[in-house]
Write a protein that holds these residues in place. Structure first.
Motif, PDB file in Angstrom:
ATOM      1  N   LYS A   1     -56.761  32.996-101.981  1.00 37.17           N
ATOM      2  CA  LYS A   1     -55.644  31.829-101.851  1.00 37.17           C
ATOM      3  C   LYS A   1     -55.429  31.342-103.585  1.00 37.17           C
ATOM      4  O   LYS A   1     -54.297  31.184-103.643  1.00 37.17           O
ATOM      5  CB  LYS A   1     -56.268  30.611-100.905  1.00 37.17           C
ATOM      6  CG  LYS A   1     -55.183  29.767-100.808  1.00 37.17           C
ATOM      7  CD  LYS A   1     -55.607  28.470 -99.912  1.00 37.17           C
ATOM      8  CE  LYS A   1     -54.421  27.668 -99.753  1.00 37.17           C
ATOM      9  NZ  LYS A   1     -54.729  26.275 -98.850  1.00 37.17           N
ATOM     10  N   ALA A   2     -56.510  31.069-104.075  1.00 33.75           N
ATOM     11  CA  ALA A   2     -56.476  30.482-105.341  1.00 33.75           C
ATOM     12  C   ALA A   2     -55.493  31.621-106.139  1.00 33.75           C
ATOM     13  O   ALA A   2     -54.640  31.235-107.021  1.00 33.75           O
ATOM     14  CB  ALA A   2     -57.740  30.285-106.019  1.00 33.75           C
ATOM     15  N   TYR A   3     -55.694  32.769-106.185  1.00 35.37           N
ATOM     16  CA  TYR A   3     -54.799  33.894-106.802  1.00 35.37           C
ATOM     17  C   TYR A   3     -53.579  33.798-106.268  1.00 35.37           C
ATOM     18  O   TYR A   3     -52.535  33.957-107.063  1.00 35.37           O
ATOM     19  CB  TYR A   3     -55.682  35.209-106.601  1.00 35.37           C
ATOM     20  CG  TYR A   3     -56.836  35.668-107.187  1.00 35.37           C
ATOM     21  CD1 TYR A   3     -56.867  35.263-108.722  1.00 35.37           C
ATOM     22  CD2 TYR A   3     -57.749  36.328-106.820  1.00 35.37           C
ATOM     23  CE1 TYR A   3     -58.152  35.689-109.444  1.00 35.37           C
ATOM     24  CE2 TYR A   3     -58.782  36.700-107.597  1.00 35.37           C
ATOM     25  CZ  TYR A   3     -59.023  36.352-108.892  1.00 35.37           C
ATOM     26  OH  TYR A   3     -60.201  36.708-109.443  1.00 35.37           O
ATOM     27  N   ARG A   4     -53.450  33.663-104.809  1.00 32.75           N
ATOM     28  CA  ARG A   4     -52.073  33.620-104.304  1.00 32.75           C
ATOM     29  C   ARG A   4     -51.072  32.469-104.687  1.00 32.75           C
ATOM     30  O   ARG A   4     -50.073  32.822-105.290  1.00 32.75           O
ATOM     31  CB  ARG A   4     -52.170  33.760-102.999  1.00 32.75           C
ATOM     32  CG  ARG A   4     -50.758  33.832-102.128  1.00 32.75           C
ATOM     33  CD  ARG A   4     -51.228  33.999-100.750  1.00 32.75           C
ATOM     34  NE  ARG A   4     -52.214  33.290 -99.767  1.00 32.75           N
ATOM     35  CZ  ARG A   4     -52.008  32.141 -99.459  1.00 32.75           C
ATOM     36  NH1 ARG A   4     -50.938  31.690 -99.450  1.00 32.75           N
ATOM     37  NH2 ARG A   4     -53.062  31.518 -98.720  1.00 32.75           N
ATOM     38  N   VAL A   5     -51.650  31.377-104.710  1.00 30.32           N
ATOM     39  CA  VAL A   5     -51.164  30.155-104.901  1.00 30.32           C
ATOM     40  C   VAL A   5     -50.615  30.072-106.734  1.00 30.32           C
ATOM     41  O   VAL A   5     -49.967  29.615-106.988  1.00 30.32           O
ATOM     42  CB  VAL A   5     -51.876  28.872-104.763  1.00 30.32           C
ATOM     43  CG1 VAL A   5     -51.349  27.670-105.325  1.00 30.32           C
ATOM     44  CG2 VAL A   5     -52.055  28.713-103.179  1.00 30.32           C
ATOM     45  N   THR A   6     -51.413  30.674-107.542  1.00 34.61           N
ATOM     46  CA  THR A   6     -51.091  30.856-109.156  1.00 34.61           C
ATOM     47  C   THR A   6     -50.568  32.203-109.258  1.00 34.61           C
ATOM     48  O   THR A   6     -50.478  32.629-110.577  1.00 34.61           O
ATOM     49  CB  THR A   6     -52.441  30.764-109.779  1.00 34.61           C
ATOM     50  OG1 THR A   6     -53.507  31.956-109.211  1.00 34.61           O
ATOM     51  CG2 THR A   6     -53.257  29.482-109.431  1.00 34.61           C
ATOM     52  N   SER A   7     -49.830  32.734-108.366  1.00 32.02           N
ATOM     53  CA  SER A   7     -49.351  33.868-108.437  1.00 32.02           C
ATOM     54  C   SER A   7     -49.527  35.053-109.200  1.00 32.02           C
ATOM     55  O   SER A   7     -49.006  36.039-109.929  1.00 32.02           O
ATOM     56  CB  SER A   7     -47.770  33.562-109.509  1.00 32.02           C
ATOM     57  OG  SER A   7     -47.027  32.482-108.741  1.00 32.02           O
ATOM     58  N   GLN A   8     -51.136  35.262-109.036  1.00 35.89           N
ATOM     59  CA  GLN A   8     -51.750  36.416-109.327  1.00 35.89           C
ATOM     60  C   GLN A   8     -51.885  37.434-108.199  1.00 35.89           C
ATOM     61  O   GLN A   8     -52.950  37.682-107.522  1.00 35.89           O
ATOM     62  CB  GLN A   8     -53.265  36.025-109.891  1.00 35.89           C
ATOM     63  CG  GLN A   8     -53.006  35.107-110.985  1.00 35.89           C
ATOM     64  CD  GLN A   8     -54.358  34.735-111.832  1.00 35.89           C
ATOM     65  OE1 GLN A   8     -55.292  35.769-111.841  1.00 35.89           O
ATOM     66  NE2 GLN A   8     -54.920  33.435-111.701  1.00 35.89           N
ATOM     67  N   THR A   9     -50.746  37.996-108.024  1.00 41.78           N
ATOM     68  CA  THR A   9     -50.488  38.642-106.718  1.00 41.78           C
ATOM     69  C   THR A   9     -51.394  40.068-106.412  1.00 41.78           C
ATOM     70  O   THR A   9     -51.944  40.123-105.407  1.00 41.78           O
ATOM     71  CB  THR A   9     -49.047  39.106-106.585  1.00 41.78           C
ATOM     72  OG1 THR A   9     -48.276  37.852-106.617  1.00 41.78           O
ATOM     73  CG2 THR A   9     -48.776  39.738-105.115  1.00 41.78           C
ATOM     74  N   GLU A  10     -51.455  40.749-107.608  1.00 39.97           N
ATOM     75  CA  GLU A  10     -52.371  42.026-107.405  1.00 39.97           C
ATOM     76  C   GLU A  10     -54.011  41.516-107.136  1.00 39.97           C
ATOM     77  O   GLU A  10     -54.638  42.021-106.213  1.00 39.97           O
ATOM     78  CB  GLU A  10     -52.205  42.908-108.675  1.00 39.97           C
ATOM     79  CG  GLU A  10     -50.855  43.334-108.831  1.00 39.97           C
ATOM     80  CD  GLU A  10     -50.432  44.269-107.805  1.00 39.97           C
ATOM     81  OE1 GLU A  10     -51.438  44.947-107.288  1.00 39.97           O
ATOM     82  OE2 GLU A  10     -49.135  44.495-107.252  1.00 39.97           O
TER      83      GLU A  10
END
Length: 380
Positions: A227-236
């Motif tokens: 979720k932290a990656y997703r919210v900070t736009s670190q999609t891969e």
């Protein structure tokens, strides 16, 4: 007389050596897992010394014979109540055995004798916590006031702050504890959660990543990191983390939904559709969100017929799904030849959500209604 005394000394030494040999045998048996045999051997030794009682207690405790172990610790303490380490072992076994009042009492007495000892205050807190006594947290604060590096006390306070919604307090005390012990997994977990709850997702990533490096790769930690990656736009990175969750449990509908949304973000519509479909198959009713998401993947491919059918299914699941109601009209707009039918679908959306809906959606509906009415009028 001298001869008799010498003989007695020799006999005494031989008995002592014999007992020491049996004690070593008991230690060896215990070391290789033969704890029952070790206990049986120690129980035959007479007279029992303090060291034999302690050995018995420790082996019995390791063997799950808590009641017997408690009695043997007590045997030692009855004769020598000043043996502090034995008292601590006895108290901890009382806690483990659920004898909470006795544990509370014992550690309270020890704390009175040694008021600067943070460990005794901490164990009073544990006893009270296990008794559901709300005063437990007071003792954890007292623990840290005596020893600001006490990891157990810091964890309890951090957890208390997190549950109380005081994320910034939790962050501060976790960082204090981690200065003393940087790889304390309990504090790293609380720290990551506190950053996430205070919407500091960029800062949450580091403690979660460290937990993975330390082998703490549970679904819970992976989900928080993803979720932290997703919210900070670190999609891969988010995609790879969600995939790791599927390696643990491939029947997690929420993970499939999130992966679908991420693949939609990267324009990998086929993968998005596969994961949304999996989420749909797994998840229990209602599943309007999954039908909506599948419809959006078809819309992205300009397959408006399939999109329309999935938006219809979403509305069958949940007639109050605002996005599905508008998307159905938009899909019909790209698929139907009958503009009057399309107009009715936009008007149906406005009738339901014209007063309470999202402003951007209402604007889209109003714009298309205006254009459709103009087109219909001109076609007359």
């Amino acid at each position: 007389m001298q001869i008799r005394l010498t003989l007695l000394l020799i006999l005494s030494c031989s008995l002592s050596l014999y007992s020491q040999e049996e004690i070593r045998t008991a230690d060896s048996l215990s070391a290789v897992g033969e704890k029952t045999e070790a206990i049986e051997l120690l129980e035959t030794l007479e007279p029992k010394t303090e060291s034999i009682y302690l050995k018995l207690a420790k082996i019995q405790q390791a063997n799950g014979q808590n009641e017997e172990a408690l009695q043997n610790y007590k045997n030692v303490l009855d004769k020598n109540p000043e043996k502090i380490l034995t008292a601590v072992d006895y108290g901890e076994l009382l806690l483990e055995s659920g004898k909470l009042d006795k544990a509370d009492s014992l550690f309270s007495i020890l704390s009175e004798k040694y008021p600067e000892n943070a460990g005794f205050l901490y164990r009073i807190g544990l006893a009270k916590e296990m008794k559901k006594d709300s005063s437990a947290i007071k003792y954890f604060f007292k623990t840290v006031s005596k020893d600001f590096t006490h990891q157990g006390g810091i964890y309890k306070i951090a957890k208390h702050y997190l549950k109380s919604g005081k994320s910034y307090n939790a962050i501060h005390i976790c960082n204090t504890g981690l200065e003393a012990r940087p790889d304390n997994v309990s504090l790293l977990s609380i720290l990551g959660q506190a950053y996430s709850r205070s919407l500091q997702f960029e800062k949450a990533i580091a403690p979660y990543e460290r937990l993975l490096e330390l082998g703490e790769s549970s679904e819970f930690i992976l989900e928080k990191l993803a979720k932290a990656y997703r919210v900070t736009s670190q999609t891969e990175k988010a995609i790879e983390t969600y995939k790791k969750m599927l390696d643990i449990n491939d029947m997690n509908s929420a993970v499939h939904s999130n992966l679908g949304a991420l693949y939609l973000r990267t324009n990998e519509t086929e993968k998005a559709q596969q994961h949304f479909t999996m989420a749909l198959l797994i998840k229990k009713q209602p599943v309007d969100r999954e039908y909506l998401n599948i419809g959006l993947t078809f819309k992205r491919q300009e397959n408006f017929k399939e999109a329309f059918e999935n938006f219809e299914s979403a509305l069958e699941e949940n007639p109050d799904n605002e996005r599905a109601l508008l998307e159905r009209a938009i899909a019909a707009d790209g698929y139907f030849e009958d503009k009057k039918a399309v107009l009715k679908l936009y008007e149906s959306y406005l009738k339901k959500f014209g007063e309470s809906g999202r402003n951007d959606m209402i604007s889209v509906a109003n714009y298309r209604i205006s254009e459709l009415k103009s087109d219909i009028h001109q076609a007359k």
